[in-house]
Design a protein around this motif. Structure first.
Motif, PDB file in Angstrom:
ATOM      1  N   UNK A 151       0.795  -1.222   0.000  1.00  7.83           N
ATOM      2  CA  UNK A 151       0.000   0.000   0.000  1.00  7.83           C
ATOM      3  C   UNK A 151       0.827   1.271   0.000  1.00  7.83           C
ATOM      4  N   UNK A 152       2.121   1.176  -0.372  1.00  3.75           N
ATOM      5  CA  UNK A 152       2.964   2.372  -0.442  1.00  3.75           C
ATOM      6  C   UNK A 152       3.730   2.367  -1.758  1.00  3.75           C
ATOM      7  N   UNK A 153       4.418   3.468  -2.027  1.00  2.00           N
ATOM      8  CA  UNK A 153       5.192   3.590  -3.271  1.00  2.00           C
ATOM      9  C   UNK A 153       6.405   2.675  -3.284  1.00  2.00           C
ATOM     10  N   UNK A 154       6.692   2.005  -2.170  1.00  2.03           N
ATOM     11  CA  UNK A 154       7.813   1.061  -2.124  1.00  2.03           C
ATOM     12  C   UNK A 154       7.359  -0.384  -2.291  1.00  2.03           C
ATOM     13  N   UNK A 155       6.085  -0.595  -2.683  1.00  2.00           N
ATOM     14  CA  UNK A 155       5.594  -1.963  -2.880  1.00  2.00           C
ATOM     15  C   UNK A 155       6.415  -2.722  -3.910  1.00  2.00           C
ATOM     16  N   UNK A 156       6.695  -2.077  -5.027  1.00  2.00           N
ATOM     17  CA  UNK A 156       7.446  -2.742  -6.095  1.00  2.00           C
ATOM     18  C   UNK A 156       8.814  -3.183  -5.586  1.00  2.00           C
ATOM     19  N   UNK A 157       9.476  -2.307  -4.864  1.00  4.42           N
ATOM     20  CA  UNK A 157      10.776  -2.642  -4.295  1.00  4.42           C
ATOM     21  C   UNK A 157      10.650  -3.786  -3.294  1.00  4.42           C
ATOM     22  N   UNK A 158       9.621  -3.740  -2.444  1.00  2.00           N
ATOM     23  CA  UNK A 158       9.432  -4.796  -1.448  1.00  2.00           C
ATOM     24  C   UNK A 158       9.250  -6.154  -2.111  1.00  2.00           C
ATOM     25  N   UNK A 159       8.488  -6.200  -3.187  1.00  2.00           N
ATOM     26  CA  UNK A 159       8.283  -7.461  -3.906  1.00  2.00           C
ATOM     27  C   UNK A 159       9.610  -8.010  -4.413  1.00  2.00           C
ATOM     28  N   UNK A 160      10.422  -7.144  -5.009  1.00  4.66           N
ATOM     29  CA  UNK A 160      11.692  -7.600  -5.577  1.00  4.66           C
ATOM     30  C   UNK A 160      12.701  -7.982  -4.501  1.00  4.66           C
ATOM     31  N   UNK A 161      12.545  -7.448  -3.301  1.00  2.00           N
ATOM     32  CA  UNK A 161      13.395  -7.853  -2.187  1.00  2.00           C
ATOM     33  C   UNK A 161      12.968  -9.189  -1.591  1.00  2.00           C
ATOM     34  N   UNK A 162      11.654  -9.474  -1.579  1.00  4.57           N
ATOM     35  CA  UNK A 162      11.136 -10.600  -0.807  1.00  4.57           C
ATOM     36  C   UNK A 162      10.781 -11.835  -1.628  1.00  4.57           C
ATOM     37  N   UNK A 163      10.457 -11.673  -2.903  1.00  4.82           N
ATOM     38  CA  UNK A 163      10.083 -12.850  -3.694  1.00  4.82           C
ATOM     39  C   UNK A 163      11.263 -13.820  -3.801  1.00  4.82           C
ATOM     40  N   UNK A 164      11.056 -15.113  -3.503  1.00  5.01           N
ATOM     41  CA  UNK A 164      12.174 -16.067  -3.540  1.00  5.01           C
ATOM     42  C   UNK A 164      12.845 -16.189  -4.899  1.00  5.01           C
ATOM     43  N   UNK A 165      12.088 -15.999  -5.978  1.00  9.90           N
ATOM     44  CA  UNK A 165      12.654 -16.152  -7.316  1.00  9.90           C
ATOM     45  C   UNK A 165      13.229 -14.847  -7.876  1.00  9.90           C
ATOM     46  N   UNK A 166      13.132 -13.767  -7.137  1.00 14.47           N
ATOM     47  CA  UNK A 166      13.758 -12.525  -7.583  1.00 14.47           C
ATOM     48  C   UNK A 166      15.242 -12.761  -7.821  1.00 14.47           C
ATOM     49  N   UNK A 167      15.775 -12.222  -8.914  1.00 16.37           N
ATOM     50  CA  UNK A 167      17.189 -12.483  -9.213  1.00 16.37           C
ATOM     51  C   UNK A 167      18.141 -11.519  -8.507  1.00 16.37           C
ATOM     52  N   UNK A 168      17.604 -10.671  -7.611  1.00 12.66           N
ATOM     53  CA  UNK A 168      18.481  -9.775  -6.859  1.00 12.66           C
ATOM     54  C   UNK A 168      17.764  -9.314  -5.589  1.00 12.66           C
ATOM     55  N   UNK A 169      17.332 -10.274  -4.770  1.00 14.15           N
ATOM     56  CA  UNK A 169      16.613  -9.954  -3.552  1.00 14.15           C
ATOM     57  C   UNK A 169      17.363 -10.407  -2.311  1.00 14.15           C
TER      58      UNK A 169
END
Length: 586
Positions: free
Chosen positions: A541-559
């Motif tokens: 619910x904030x402008x950092x949602x996109x960043x949070x997803x890329x930090x937390x998703x297990x398959x993110x290639x740079x999290x």
């Protein structure tokens, strides 16, 4: 602002004051702060930088030999040397003493105890993010010297701060708030060694700093793991100042082309404003750089074949390829926060003075573009932050792994012809390999320009946020350092979640920046789980949602998983620690 110690001030016994010296400078000299003006050995001449520099510097006080006051070490030595850390502080001290509309604080203290100054420039003068927001102007953040051998950005922004502050004409300080970090890698700046050692493919100056910081880290690979004090300071500044535009000033690494400077937007395919930056803003800056300064500029890249960088003397190049999309790089990272993000790469084989001039002009033109249309820029950034805000219940698809665009454009690229010498031991100029001669002949060659990325894998992130166990405190602390909201559950709750069941875990064969990067394969499974009290909860619910997803998703290639935060919990048949919430917590 803290007073700078007397040890960093330069004596002025030999400086002559005459009727041409401005009243402001006389007052500074009279107070004994003139040492900070860096005038003691004023020699050489200031570099020309096109109309932007000439116009911006009109009215700036001048000293012996016509040098601007204060002068950088580069200006005083005719661009034979670069400014050391102590003189950067002295230069800033003298600007403030002369009445410049600047506020100076510390972004961080380096590992070796050096200040990393953060300068806020604006008319009227502001010193806090709240004061900046009250003006209703765009905020632009310009950073230099992240790799301390790449020194032209540092010299350019110091000159710009002076010229904006004392130039007669209205300029960007009247239309925006400019946050400048002139010497981001303060420790690396002081590790002086010969250019041939610290920057082998660069044309001077003779002695320069080194790429890593005091911890031995490449700061432009540290934006996700944020292990360096400089990185933590930058993340805090991003959160506090919320810049509309971020610029990172660098120098290229070797290809011989016909451009004074190359550039890039954020390369991550999820960055909301990357298309606007690449297709609207930067092409206009490219036009202005040529028309106003006679500097040809082009999207950043290197001549690279299928097997890596091509031979220098190859007459036909296979293509022009940019760098990685990953968010560990500052420019890629900042674009994921919803703002405009621009990388500047001065041409390493140009003489030092010309590299400073092209960087000076590029920064000036970018900021002038913003100053001409501040409302439109702020609206554009509002669109970017809305796009980065996924929100509760969002079903937006997010790219979490990427690859080069499969169908790149073919464009004309300027290639310099190089020749091999009969004597392979001869070096023809600094930065050029032995046995090679530059011809000064540039040829337009059409080739694939691979400067964009596309999603290789996307995911639909957690509709109601993420949860993970209380034991992962370092992960929670790092998320907070990025500005991501992390709550602690006060009591146990039963919730519908998705858990990621690991099929395989792989670790990189070789360490990189002190880590063996991790990656997993597996699948999401729906489960009902009791989430214990004390667990960490990351709501959306904030402008950092996109960043949070890329930090937390297990398959993110740079999290966080990439950087080994969860290694001890990973293995075939096990659940990754971070779960997705499928319904609101109650």
């Amino acid at each position: 602002m803290k007073a700078f110690p007397a040890s960093v001030r330069i004596r002025l016994a030999s400086v002559r004051i005459d009727h041409h010296t401005s009243g402001a400078v006389r007052r500074v000299l009279g107070r004994g702060l003139g040492g900070a003006l860096l005038l003691a050995a004023a020699t050489g001449c200031a570099v020309g930088g096109g109309s932007a520099r000439a116009g911006a510097s009109a009215g700036v006080p001048r000293g012996p030999g016509g040098l601007p006051l204060p002068s950088t070490r580069a200006e005083r030595t005719g661009y034979l040397e670069t400014t050391p850390h102590a003189e950067v502080l002295s230069f800033l001290d003298s600007l403030v003493a002369m009445g410049a509309p600047l506020s100076i604080s510390d972004l961080a203290t380096s590992t070796e105890g050096r200040r990393v100054p953060l300068v806020v420039a604006s008319r009227p003068r502001v010193s806090t993010p709240a004061e900046a927001r009250a003006l209703g102007r765009p905020v632009v953040y310009v950073q230099a010297n992240i790799h301390a051998g790449e020194v032209e950005g540092k010299e350019a922004v110091l000159a710009l701060l002076r010229d904006w502050s004392f130039g007669r004409r209205p300029n960007v300080l009247d239309s925006m708030v400019v946050v400048v970090v002139p010497i981001y890698n303060s420790d690396g700046n002081e590790k002086l060694a010969a250019q041939a050692r610290n920057r082998g493919a660069q044309n001077g100056p003779a002695m320069i700093g080194e790429r890593p910081n005091g911890m031995g880290l490449d700061l432009n690979r540290d934006y996700i793991k944020a292990e360096a004090p400089e990185s933590r300071g930058a993340l805090a500044a991003f959160t506090a100042w919320q810049p509309d535009l971020f610029m990172d000033l660098h120098t290229t690494n070797g290809s011989y082309h016909g451009y004074a400077l190359t550039y890039s937007p954020s390369l991550h395919p999820a960055a909301p404003l990357a298309p606007f930056t690449a297709d609207t803003l930067l092409p206009e800056i490219r036009r202005r750089m040529k028309a106003r300064h006679d500097f040809a500029v082009f999207p950043y890249g290197n001549f690279t074949g299928a097997d890596g960088r091509e031979g220098l003397t190859a007459t036909e190049k296979s293509g022009w390829w940019t760098y990685e999309h990953k968010q560990r790089f500052g420019t890629n990272y900042y674009g994921l926060r919803g703002g405009i993000s621009i990388l500047s790469e001065a041409y390493s084989h140009d003489p030092f003075a010309r590299r400073v001039a092209s960087t000076y002009a590029f920064v000036q033109e970018i900021l002038s573009y913003v100053a001409e249309q501040p409302s439109a820029i702020r609206r554009r950034v509002e669109q970017g932050t809305r796009a980065a805000t996924l929100g509760t219940g969002s079903r937006t698809t997010v790219p979490i792994r990427a690859r080069f665009l499969s169908r790149p454009d073919t464009q004309a690229v300027l290639v310099e012809r190089l020749e091999r010498l009969s004597d392979s031991t001869v070096q023809t100029e600094p930065g050029v390999p032995r046995g090679i001669r530059r011809t000064g002949v540039f040829v337009e060659q059409r080739m694939p320009v691979v400067d964009r990325f596309e999603a290789a894998e996307s995911t639909t992130p957690a509709p109601y946020g993420y949860v993970f166990a209380a034991e992962w405190t370092k992960a929670a602390d790092l998320l907070r350092a990025h500005g991501v909201r992390v709550d602690i559950l006060p009591q146990a709750v039963t919730a519908s979640v998705q858990v990621f069941e690991v099929d395989s875990l792989s670790l990189a064969a070789r360490p990189f920046q002190g880590h063996r990067e991790a990656s997993v394969t597996g699948r999401w499974q729906e489960r009902s789980r009791t989430i214990p009290a004390g667990s960490f909860y990351v709501p959306l619910g904030s402008s950092l949602d996109l960043l949070a997803v890329l930090l937390l998703e297990p398959r993110s290639d740079d999290g966080l998983l990439t950087w080994n935060h969860f290694d001890s919990a990973l293995g075939r048949g096990r659940e990754a620690p971070v779960a997705r919430l499928l319904a609101p917590l109650r």
